[in-house]
Write an enzyme that holds these catalytic residues in place. Structure first.
Site, PDB file in Angstrom:
ATOM      1  N   LYS A   1      -3.478  -0.479  13.434  1.00  0.00           N
ATOM      2  CA  LYS A   1      -3.927  -1.869  13.241  1.00  0.00           C
ATOM      3  C   LYS A   1      -2.821  -2.904  13.440  1.00  0.00           C
ATOM      4  O   LYS A   1      -3.088  -4.005  13.892  1.00  0.00           O
ATOM      5  CB  LYS A   1      -4.605  -2.029  11.888  1.00  0.00           C
ATOM      6  CG  LYS A   1      -3.703  -1.822  10.690  1.00  0.00           C
ATOM      7  CD  LYS A   1      -4.552  -1.671   9.423  1.00  0.00           C
ATOM      8  CE  LYS A   1      -3.669  -1.599   8.202  1.00  0.00           C
ATOM      9  NZ  LYS A   1      -4.426  -1.174   7.005  1.00  0.00           N
TER      10      LYS A   1
ATOM     11  N   ARG B   1      -7.798  -2.588  -4.758  1.00  0.00           N
ATOM     12  CA  ARG B   1      -8.391  -3.011  -3.500  1.00  0.00           C
ATOM     13  C   ARG B   1      -9.711  -2.243  -3.414  1.00  0.00           C
ATOM     14  O   ARG B   1     -10.471  -2.265  -4.379  1.00  0.00           O
ATOM     15  CB  ARG B   1      -7.440  -2.800  -2.316  1.00  0.00           C
ATOM     16  CG  ARG B   1      -7.698  -3.824  -1.185  1.00  0.00           C
ATOM     17  CD  ARG B   1      -6.778  -3.659   0.002  1.00  0.00           C
ATOM     18  NE  ARG B   1      -7.084  -2.447   0.787  1.00  0.00           N
ATOM     19  CZ  ARG B   1      -6.494  -2.139   1.937  1.00  0.00           C
ATOM     20  NH1 ARG B   1      -5.572  -2.934   2.444  1.00  0.00           N
ATOM     21  NH2 ARG B   1      -6.808  -1.036   2.588  1.00  0.00           N
TER      22      ARG B   1
HETATM   23  C1  LIG Z   1      -3.689  -0.102   6.671  1.00  0.00           C
HETATM   24  C2  LIG Z   1      -4.241   1.078   6.016  1.00  0.00           C
HETATM   25  C3  LIG Z   1      -3.538   2.279   6.041  1.00  0.00           C
HETATM   26  C4  LIG Z   1      -2.153   2.420   6.663  1.00  0.00           C
HETATM   27  O1  LIG Z   1      -1.215   1.748   5.853  1.00  0.00           O
HETATM   28  P1  LIG Z   1       0.372   1.846   6.153  1.00  0.00           P
HETATM   29  O2  LIG Z   1       0.995   1.245   4.951  1.00  0.00           O
HETATM   30  O3  LIG Z   1       0.613   1.059   7.398  1.00  0.00           O
HETATM   31  O4  LIG Z   1       0.702   3.271   6.320  1.00  0.00           O
HETATM   32  C5  LIG Z   1      -4.129   3.383   5.450  1.00  0.00           C
HETATM   33  N1  LIG Z   1      -5.328   3.298   4.860  1.00  0.00           N
HETATM   34  C6  LIG Z   1      -6.038   2.144   4.800  1.00  0.00           C
HETATM   35  C7  LIG Z   1      -7.351   2.131   4.120  1.00  0.00           C
HETATM   36  C8  LIG Z   1      -5.509   0.994   5.371  1.00  0.00           C
HETATM   37  O5  LIG Z   1      -6.198  -0.146   5.297  1.00  0.00           O
END
Ligand SMILES: *Cc1c(COP(=O)(O)O)cnc(C)c1O
Length: 362
Positions: free
Chosen positions: A40, A135
């Site tokens: 992302k 979250r």
């Molecule tokens: C963005 C995201 C991740 C990855 O997070 P990082 O800190 O970049 O490793 C994993 N799981 C979810 C649900 C996310 O939104």
């Protein structure tokens, strides 16, 4: 002097070989954990997804359907995970592009099931549990009821449970919360009568696995973005041994370089962003202005490659650097290079004004 007009644009250079090497180092460290490589921060770049897969991740995750659509249309050969829950109205598109989605609302899972029945392909669902970061996720005591209801929805295959930490509440993974996740996973397996996947979080859980006391063996899946692409732990932002920290480099051209006082003069009010800045009087200093700003990057998240350069501040489109120590001083049109943090990479990829260059900086 470079003459290519592109050298006058802000550019983010991506070194795919370094991303691949980082992914390989991490996946080899934890051979019993399946990695979902998260794209992302690069807006679902297919080139980055391929580098992650070459480095040993077994699936690709992104929070946006538009990004998964891009990866799928590009033919990226891996299961695609939608990391942010869709809305019920996005169920049909979700079932078309995502093999797996993370969910915490039954109304959405019902819509996914209905769309999956129409599409003729089951939607694999990971049920998210909130272990305190506040979250996404159902509360632990709600999980059995949720699983029971989800299991009855035709078109839905409950793949497992997952959690997300260190995003909103800044709660770090510990023996206690990861232990709770495993307990919940084992209870869910007894409830549904089959083996389930236990997705233990993001880069912050990875760091605990590498350095901070380990993670329970039963966690067999992690979803990892930042630690692979930037080579840092997300709890402390410390570098991870053996990983490249410079897979991304941002470059911006100098448009002015002059000696000026370090204190503004005149009547002071608010800056362009509504803040009241303060300044230290360091006398007259040589300052460069680069043609880059908040519309391109997050200025606080750029570290100049040349340690003699200091970022002083930025508006939407100008960034002020102290270059007093640089000898000879940079000329107009010269490019200054920076290592971006996560927020800056995100902004650079999201900005229409930044050139994305997948050839490493020479
Ligand atoms: C963005 C995201 C991740 C990855 O997070 P990082 O800190 O970049 O490793 C994993 N799981 C979810 C649900 C996310 O939104």
């Amino acid at each position: 002097m470079q003459t290519d007009a592109r050298t006058s644009e802000v550019t983010i250079h991506v070194d795919l070989a370094k991303i691949e090497a980082n992914a390989r180092a991490l996946t080899r460290h934890l051979p019993d954990v399946a990695f979902v490589g998260v794209t992302k921060v690069t807006c679902g770049s297919p080139a980055v997804a391929r580098a992650l897969l070459a480095g040993g991740v077994t699936a690709i995750g992104d929070s946006r359907l538009a990004n998964l659509r891009r990866l799928k249309d590009d033919g990226v050969p891996a299961p695609l995970w939608l990391l942010r829950s869709p809305t019920p109205t996005l169920a049909a598109e979700t079932v078309r592009v995502a093999d797996v989605s993370l969910n915490s609302e039954l109304e959405t899972v019902r819509a996914l099931g209905a769309a999956a029945v129409v599409g003729g392909r089951a939607q694999r669902v990971v049920v998210m549990v909130d272990l305190g970061d506040l979250r996404e996720g159902v509360l632990p005591q709600e999980l059995p009821g949720f699983l029971d209801a989800a299991e009855r929805i035709s078109g839905i295959s409950v793949e497992g449970i997952g959690t997300n930490l260190t995003c909103y509440g800044a709660i770090v993974p510990t023996a206690a919360n990861l232990g709770r996740l495993v307990e919940l996973g084992e209870a869910a397996e007894r409830q549904l009568g089959r083996r389930l996947l236990v997705s233990g979080g993001n880069s912050s859980t990875l760091w605990r696995a590498l350095k901070g006391g380990g993670i329970p063996e039963r966690i067999d899946n992690l979803r990892v973005g930042e630690s692979i692409v930037l080579g840092v732990d997300t709890v402390t932002r410390a570098p991870i041994d053996g990983l490249h920290l410079d897979a991304f480099v941002v470059e911006a051209p100098v448009i002015e370089c002059r000696v000026k006082p370090s204190l503004p003069s005149g009547e002071a009010a608010q800056d362009a962003y509504g803040n009241r800045p303060t300044f230290a009087d360091r006398g007259e200093r040589r300052r460069a202005i680069c043609a880059i700003g908040r519309q391109d990057i997050v200025p606080e998240g750029l570290r100049p490659l040349d340690p003699r350069v200091e970022v002083l501040g930025a508006s939407s489109d100008h960034m002020i650097l102290d270059v007093e120590a640089v000898d000879p001083p940079p000329g107009v049109g010269d490019r200054i290079a920076f290592i971006p943090n996560y927020a800056s990479v995100l902004q650079a990829f999201t900005s229409a004004y930044v050139v994305k260059d997948f050839t490493p900086l020479a």
